[in-house]
Design a protein around this motif. Structure first.
Motif, mmCIF file in Angstrom:
data_model
loop_
_atom_site.group_PDB
_atom_site.id
_atom_site.type_symbol
_atom_site.label_atom_id
_atom_site.label_comp_id
_atom_site.label_asym_id
_atom_site.label_seq_id
_atom_site.Cartn_x
_atom_site.Cartn_y
_atom_site.Cartn_z
ATOM 1 N N ILE A 1 0.835 -1.205 0.000
ATOM 2 C CA ILE A 1 0.000 0.000 0.000
ATOM 3 C C ILE A 1 0.868 1.253 0.000
ATOM 4 O O ILE A 1 0.656 2.176 -0.779
ATOM 5 C CB ILE A 1 -0.942 -0.005 1.228
ATOM 6 C CG1 ILE A 1 -2.009 -1.085 1.075
ATOM 7 C CG2 ILE A 1 -1.591 1.371 1.422
ATOM 8 C CD1 ILE A 1 -2.848 -1.310 2.319
ATOM 9 N N LEU A 2 1.884 1.260 0.887
ATOM 10 C CA LEU A 2 2.671 2.492 1.002
ATOM 11 C C LEU A 2 3.560 2.721 -0.214
ATOM 12 O O LEU A 2 3.791 3.868 -0.607
ATOM 13 C CB LEU A 2 3.489 2.490 2.299
ATOM 14 C CG LEU A 2 2.659 2.625 3.577
ATOM 15 C CD1 LEU A 2 3.569 2.739 4.794
ATOM 16 C CD2 LEU A 2 1.711 3.824 3.531
ATOM 17 N N SER A 3 4.035 1.654 -0.853
ATOM 18 C CA SER A 3 4.873 1.930 -2.022
ATOM 19 C C SER A 3 3.991 2.451 -3.156
ATOM 20 O O SER A 3 4.402 3.339 -3.905
ATOM 21 C CB SER A 3 5.735 0.730 -2.417
ATOM 22 O OG SER A 3 4.933 -0.271 -2.929
ATOM 23 N N GLU A 4 2.787 1.977 -3.219
ATOM 24 C CA GLU A 4 1.820 2.489 -4.194
ATOM 25 C C GLU A 4 1.492 3.971 -3.903
ATOM 26 O O GLU A 4 1.519 4.823 -4.785
ATOM 27 C CB GLU A 4 0.557 1.625 -4.110
ATOM 28 C CG GLU A 4 -0.642 2.131 -4.890
ATOM 29 C CD GLU A 4 -0.665 1.581 -6.312
ATOM 30 O OE1 GLU A 4 0.099 0.639 -6.575
ATOM 31 O OE2 GLU A 4 -1.433 2.114 -7.137
ATOM 32 N N CYS A 5 1.207 4.243 -2.638
ATOM 33 C CA CYS A 5 0.881 5.626 -2.255
ATOM 34 C C CYS A 5 2.074 6.549 -2.501
ATOM 35 O O CYS A 5 1.912 7.699 -2.898
ATOM 36 C CB CYS A 5 0.467 5.703 -0.791
ATOM 37 S SG CYS A 5 -1.122 4.930 -0.477
ATOM 38 N N HIS A 6 3.252 6.035 -2.263
ATOM 39 C CA HIS A 6 4.462 6.818 -2.506
ATOM 40 C C HIS A 6 4.567 7.160 -4.000
ATOM 41 O O HIS A 6 4.780 8.313 -4.368
ATOM 42 C CB HIS A 6 5.689 6.018 -2.057
ATOM 43 C CG HIS A 6 6.990 6.599 -2.492
ATOM 44 N ND1 HIS A 6 7.533 7.712 -1.919
ATOM 45 C CD2 HIS A 6 7.855 6.214 -3.462
ATOM 46 C CE1 HIS A 6 8.682 7.998 -2.508
ATOM 47 N NE2 HIS A 6 8.896 7.102 -3.456
ATOM 48 N N ALA A 7 4.368 6.147 -4.829
ATOM 49 C CA ALA A 7 4.494 6.356 -6.273
ATOM 50 C C ALA A 7 3.460 7.366 -6.770
ATOM 51 O O ALA A 7 3.744 8.190 -7.626
ATOM 52 C CB ALA A 7 4.349 5.024 -7.003
ATOM 53 N N ARG A 8 2.257 7.292 -6.208
ATOM 54 C CA ARG A 8 1.194 8.198 -6.663
ATOM 55 C C ARG A 8 1.106 9.467 -5.837
ATOM 56 O O ARG A 8 0.170 10.240 -6.009
ATOM 57 C CB ARG A 8 -0.152 7.476 -6.567
ATOM 58 C CG ARG A 8 -0.257 6.320 -7.511
ATOM 59 C CD ARG A 8 -1.476 5.474 -7.146
ATOM 60 N NE ARG A 8 -1.539 4.347 -8.034
ATOM 61 C CZ ARG A 8 -2.457 4.222 -8.998
ATOM 62 N NH1 ARG A 8 -3.396 5.115 -9.137
ATOM 63 N NH2 ARG A 8 -2.432 3.169 -9.788
ATOM 64 N N ARG A 9 2.022 9.598 -4.862
ATOM 65 C CA ARG A 9 1.995 10.766 -3.966
ATOM 66 C C ARG A 9 0.614 10.937 -3.343
ATOM 67 O O ARG A 9 0.054 12.033 -3.316
ATOM 68 C CB ARG A 9 2.408 12.043 -4.706
ATOM 69 C CG ARG A 9 3.673 11.888 -5.500
ATOM 70 C CD ARG A 9 4.526 13.144 -5.494
ATOM 71 N NE ARG A 9 5.876 12.862 -5.993
ATOM 72 C CZ ARG A 9 6.885 12.405 -5.269
ATOM 73 N NH1 ARG A 9 6.739 12.204 -4.003
ATOM 74 N NH2 ARG A 9 8.063 12.165 -5.793
ATOM 75 N N ARG A 10 0.063 9.841 -2.880
ATOM 76 C CA ARG A 10 -1.272 9.864 -2.298
ATOM 77 C C ARG A 10 -1.158 9.750 -0.784
ATOM 78 O O ARG A 10 -0.728 8.719 -0.268
ATOM 79 C CB ARG A 10 -2.069 8.677 -2.841
ATOM 80 C CG ARG A 10 -3.513 8.993 -3.119
ATOM 81 C CD ARG A 10 -4.177 7.810 -3.786
ATOM 82 N NE ARG A 10 -4.231 6.668 -2.876
ATOM 83 C CZ ARG A 10 -4.570 5.431 -3.256
ATOM 84 N NH1 ARG A 10 -4.879 5.184 -4.510
ATOM 85 N NH2 ARG A 10 -4.615 4.447 -2.382
ATOM 86 N N PRO A 11 -1.495 10.785 -0.037
ATOM 87 C CA PRO A 11 -1.298 10.747 1.415
ATOM 88 C C PRO A 11 -2.240 9.778 2.129
ATOM 89 O O PRO A 11 -3.348 9.530 1.658
ATOM 90 C CB PRO A 11 -1.593 12.180 1.858
ATOM 91 C CG PRO A 11 -2.210 12.862 0.714
ATOM 92 C CD PRO A 11 -2.009 12.061 -0.522
ATOM 93 N N VAL A 12 -1.746 9.231 3.242
ATOM 94 C CA VAL A 12 -2.599 8.395 4.088
ATOM 95 C C VAL A 12 -2.638 8.968 5.502
ATOM 96 O O VAL A 12 -1.718 9.644 5.953
ATOM 97 C CB VAL A 12 -2.106 6.929 4.179
ATOM 98 C CG1 VAL A 12 -2.238 6.242 2.849
ATOM 99 C CG2 VAL A 12 -0.685 6.862 4.708
ATOM 100 N N ARG A 13 -3.726 8.660 6.148
ATOM 101 C CA ARG A 13 -3.948 9.067 7.529
ATOM 102 C C ARG A 13 -3.984 7.785 8.329
ATOM 103 O O ARG A 13 -4.885 6.958 8.125
ATOM 104 C CB ARG A 13 -5.287 9.783 7.580
ATOM 105 C CG ARG A 13 -5.718 10.330 8.869
ATOM 106 C CD ARG A 13 -6.650 11.508 8.609
ATOM 107 N NE ARG A 13 -7.911 11.111 7.983
ATOM 108 C CZ ARG A 13 -9.017 10.836 8.670
ATOM 109 N NH1 ARG A 13 -9.011 10.887 9.977
ATOM 110 N NH2 ARG A 13 -10.127 10.497 8.052
ATOM 111 N N ILE A 14 -2.986 7.579 9.216
ATOM 112 C CA ILE A 14 -2.854 6.280 9.878
ATOM 113 C C ILE A 14 -3.765 6.191 11.087
ATOM 114 O O ILE A 14 -3.750 7.066 11.958
ATOM 115 C CB ILE A 14 -1.391 6.040 10.304
ATOM 116 C CG1 ILE A 14 -0.478 6.187 9.087
ATOM 117 C CG2 ILE A 14 -1.225 4.685 10.937
ATOM 118 C CD1 ILE A 14 0.949 6.508 9.440
ATOM 119 N N LEU A 15 -4.546 5.121 11.121
ATOM 120 C CA LEU A 15 -5.466 4.938 12.238
ATOM 121 C C LEU A 15 -5.108 3.668 12.984
ATOM 122 O O LEU A 15 -5.021 2.603 12.392
ATOM 123 C CB LEU A 15 -6.903 4.775 11.720
ATOM 124 C CG LEU A 15 -7.466 5.887 10.850
ATOM 125 C CD1 LEU A 15 -8.841 5.476 10.367
ATOM 126 C CD2 LEU A 15 -7.549 7.171 11.642
#
Ligand SMILES: Cc1cc2nc3c(=O)[nH]c(=O)nc-3n(C[C@H](O)[C@H](O)[C@H](O)COP(=O)(O)OP(=O)(O)OC[C@H]3O[C@@H](n4cnc5c(N)ncnc54)[C@H](O)[C@@H]3O)c2cc1C
Lengths: 369, 487
Positions: A18-32
């Motif tokens: 998930i995080l490598s995908e989000c990194h590639a797309r510069r898509r922020p996550v909010r960790i819960l």
């Protein structure tokens, strides 16, 4: 309440994907974790860790616990209590003051470096953290420290991760030191004392070798907590009663340590600030804070002030964190001096080059939360 | 010599006169040493098998002087190796031929003793023991107590995150450090932590502690101090097997009694100690020394519990100290263990940690490895936290013996990692364990640590060739240095 989210990995590998995908797309996550901590002003898609849960190893004879971040804290504490052990730093449950209903988790506890009244004796969560596994903002699976009590192998990144509020990585496994649970506790209460007197009591008590494990001042009453084996408790109680006789101590059985830990006296009713200070500065700061129109309590022998009320405590005490925003404006975390802010920003860029992990949280500039 | 050091930078060495002149221009005359006879004194630390005189030595007295020296070395691209008392067993303060040694021994002032807030503020070159000595008449002490405390400095303790015999109860340096003044490579001065209980942002003090001089030079420190306990009493317990001694340790820990120290000595160590110190220890395969603290009644109570636990395991002997002399006698052998071993010949002191439950297995395997390598080993260590100190005996005058001892040592450290432990519990990586880091950490685990170093010390001028394996750091630098330069 379970937070509904599409991002709910059940394994470390899934977190990494998930995080490598989000990194590639510069898509922020909010960790819960359990969704119980620090205001949720940060942007990004919710990433729930509730499925990344469970105990990996618990060895009471080695005083070590290894578990995944989504494991509910109450479950952990119950398991430890069955072996007469506990997490000695006394993790608080912030649900009441934050008005939330999730379940506190182990990961959230570490990410917030949370600790209760026993901080003065046992240290903070970071002092009990033996090692971590985590996934950084590029999706790299990383580890640091280990599972043993003494370890100086390489840089101690566990300390950095503790209290990083998810801004450096997503914890996937934490190793913690467990300690014997005190069989019982005794409390000395000093009703009707002001901040200055409370501080005098704390200073006297904390200068003794009696292992005082709580020193708080709430609602006009100062409390001292004594723990230990039966004989130890009685002895320490008697010595402290004699030492502090002039302040008219009472021995109480049902002292509200859990409530003090969870700051339930400040549930609801406006912004809530957590202020760290030099203990002897506390009475002066409290006077200033009360003059702003709110109310204060003390913990950690005066080193921790809780302030509920209006105004901007940072004008008096730079080291103030906004725990419950209500109608307060401005950044939640205290500003940092230039060079320190630069290092912190540099570290965040190293761990999370695309800025996808809880962006806005813990920002060292004046714009973030 | 089996541990390689990189070739010194010829350009830096060629600039030696200019470097010394530039340092002299900003520091008092007696603070810069370049006479080769004098720099010789700094050629090694307590890992004496490795030596290299530095280019020059500076001995500043203040944070401002440290900053001035750092600005000069930064400007001229000269590596700096911080040094306290030079007691590192890991070669943490080993110079390179192209480096300036920055010694903190003259930073030795007590700045503030604040009993009401329970901290002291010191310059970092004060010795560990002097802190507790200063506090003793006031009824307080500083908890971390490395065996080298008479000599070693707070700066070295912070850099190595040092521990001591009493850390089972009180923790190691990082648990007792509240704040530090740090000079960065650029000469910039920063304050981390402080008297208040916690950082404002990320726990930078936490990563500084134990960073072995890789991130910055510590010039001042705020240390948590504690009220002195009313009393302390040791017991000595002898067992006829290491396994049972290990079981006793685990049972004590499980019972809820929290001793301040649980020390372990094995047969070879006991033999050496007996002939050297005549401590009167029982003749058996394993001895534990367990110390508890408190008032007399508290001590009696805790010892009764420990006795019950030990009795259930049929000890060869259970000896309880009845007075101060007997306490000293019980500790005498333990305290003289390193000296006693030293009389038997040269030794390497290892420092791996294992999970307490793995102690018996690890001891057995170390015995097997000892036979395999044909070298004797003695074990004396902090059992309560699994921090082992196997001492490998060898003869420095026999060609090849050091290399054999190092190979044996590496096998023991790999064993520690294999059973769930680590390479070093308190002595640090330095150069000694540098090349074993890959056994504990994957390449990415090391990369992120090196990225942290990049943030604090982008030019990698601080304490070169330590902690990170040379190939790993070279590859990392080849990749990141051009990026940093482009920024
Ligand atoms: C007989 C003996 C017994 C020992 N017992 C113990 C023990 O029980 N427990 C234990 O933990 N260790 C022990 N040690 C190891 C050693 O004493 C410790 O590592 C100690 O903390 C080193 O302190 P030092 O002042 O001698 O530092 P040095 O050896 O001079 O330096 C140690 C490291 O600190 C760095 N450093 C020094 N000053 C600074 C500074 N101002 N800023 C940044 N970095 C700096 C150096 O670059 C080096 O990497 C023992 C050593 C010996 C010889």
């Amino acid at each position: 309440m379970t937070v509904v989210t599409d991002l709910a990995p059940a394994t470390e590998t899934e977190v990494a994907a998930i995080l490598s995908e989000c990194h590639a797309r510069r898509r922020p996550v909010r960790i819960l974790g359990g969704g119980t901590r620090v205001e949720n002003r940060t942007l990004g898609e919710p990433l729930s860790l509730s499925r990344l849960s469970g105990v990996v190893t618990y060895s009471p004879g080695e005083m070590t616990l290894i578990a995944r971040p989504g494991t509910p804290l109450p479950q952990i504490l119950a398991m430890l209590a069955a072996e007469n052990q506990t997490l000695a730093f006394e993790p608080p449950d912030m649900r009441a003051i934050l008005g939330r209903s999730g379940t506190p988790t182990l990961g959230g506890m570490v990410a917030a470096n949370a600790g209760g009244p026993r901080r003065i004796l046992a240290g903070a969560c970071r002092d009990h953290l033996l090692g971590v596994r985590f996934v950084d903002g590029q999706g790299r699976i990383l580890k640091n420290g280990g599972r043993v009590m003494k370890n100086v192998t390489g840089l101690d990144l566990s300390k950095l991760l503790a209290g990083s509020h998810g801004t450096l990585g997503v914890l996937t496994e934490v190793a913690l030191k467990t300690l014997p649970l005190s069989p019982a506790r005794t409390t000395l209460a000093f009703p009707g004392v002001d901040d200055t007197t409370a501080l005098r009591i704390f200073t006297a008590a904390l200068s003794t070798p009696y292992d005082v494990s709580g020193a708080a001042h709430v609602g006009g009453t100062a409390y001292l907590r004594i723990e230990g084996l039966d004989g130890q408790r009685a002895y320490r109680r008697d010595r402290l009663l004699a030492l502090l006789a002039e302040y008219r101590p009472e021995v109480v059985d049902d002292a509200p340590w859990d409530a003090i830990r969870d700051v339930t006296h400040f549930v609801g009713g406006g912004p809530l600030w957590r202020i760290l200070c030099r203990p002897t500065d506390a009475p002066g700061l409290c006077a200033g804070l009360r003059a702003m129109g709110g109310d204060c309590s003390l913990d950690w022998g005066g080193g921790l002030i809780w302030y509920r009320g209006p105004g901007h405590p940072r004008a008096l005490a730079p080291h103030a964190t906004l725990i419950r925003r209500a109608d307060a404006v401005g950044p939640a975390f205290p500003p940092l001096p230039g060079a320190v802010a630069r290092i912190q920003d540099g570290l965040r860029r190293s761990f999370d080059p695309a800025g996808i992990l809880n962006p806005g949280l813990m920002a060292s500039d004046a714009t973030g939360a | 010599m089996t541990i390689a050091m990189p070739a010194p930078d010829a350009q830096v060495i060629a600039q030696r006169p200019q470097i010394v002149a530039a340092l002299r221009a900003v520091l008092p005359a007696d603070a810069v040493i370049d006479d080769p006879h004098e720099t010789r004194a700094y050629e090694c630390d307590a890992l004496t098998a490795y030596r290299c005189p530095p280019l020059a030595v500076v001995l500043p007295r203040t944070t401002a002087e440290v900053a001035a020296a750092m600005r000069v070395s930064h400007g001229l691209g000269v590596p700096v190796v911080p040094r306290g008392a030079g007691t590192s067993l890991a070669g943490g303060a080993l110079p390179t031929a192209d480096c300036v040694i920055l010694g903190t021994m003259r930073l030795n002032a007590f700045l503030d003793i604040d009993l009401a807030n329970r901290y002291v503020r010191v310059q970092s070159g004060v010795t560990n023991l002097s802190v507790s000595a200063e506090l003793e008449p006031l009824g307080f002490f500083y908890a971390p107590d490395p065996s080298s405390q008479l000599a070693c400095t707070i700066a070295g303790n912070i850099a190595m995150n040092s521990g001591g015999a009493h850390c089972l109860k009180y923790g190691v340096t990082t648990n007792n450090l509240l704040g530090a003044t740090v000079v960065l490579t650029t000469g910039e001065i920063i304050e981390l932590g402080g008297p208040e209980p916690g950082p404002a942002g990320l726990d930078l003090l936490g990563v500084l502690c134990g960073s072995e001089g890789q991130l910055g030079v510590v010039t001042e420190a705020t240390l948590r101090i504690l009220p002195r306990p009313e009393g302390a009493r040791p017991v000595l317990i002898g067992f006829d097997s290491p396994e049972v001694a290990g079981e006793c340790v685990a049972n004590i820990i499980r019972s809820g009694v929290l001793p301040v120290a649980i020390e372990y000595m094995d047969e070879p160590c006991l033999r050496a100690v007996e002939s050297f110190a005549k401590a009167g220890y029982p003749d058996c395969p394993a001895v534990l020394i367990v110390e508890v603290e408190g008032s007399k009644a508290e001590i009696d109570d805790q010892i009764a519990r420990i006795r019950a636990i030990a009795d259930a395991l049929n000890p060869v002997e259970f000896r309880e100290s009845r007075n101060a002399d007997e306490s000293l006698a019980i500790w005498k052998g333990r305290k003289s263990a390193f000296g006693a071993m030293g009389r038997l010949g040269d030794y390497i002191c290892l420092d791996g940690t294992v999970p307490v439950g793995q102690l018996p297995h690890t001891l057995r395997r170390i015995g097997e490895l000892s036979r395999q390598h044909g070298l004797e080993v003695a074990n004396v260590f902090h059992a309560g936290d699994g921090n082992m100190h196997p001492l490998i005996l060898f003869d420095a005058n026999t060609p090849g013996d050091l290399a054999r001892a190092e190979a044996f040592g590496a096998d023991i450290l790999r064993l520690c990692v294999e059973v769930g432990g680590c390479l070093t519990g308190e002595h640090g990586v330095g150069v000694e364990k540098r090349d074993l880091m890959g056994d504990q950490y994957d390449p990415d685990d090391l990369a992120i640590q090196m990225q942290v170093k990049d943030v604090f010390d982008p030019g990698w001028l601080l304490n070169p060739a330590k902690v990170f394996p040379l190939e790993a750091s070279a590859a990392h630098r080849a990749h990141t240095a051009p990026l940093a330069a482009a920024e």
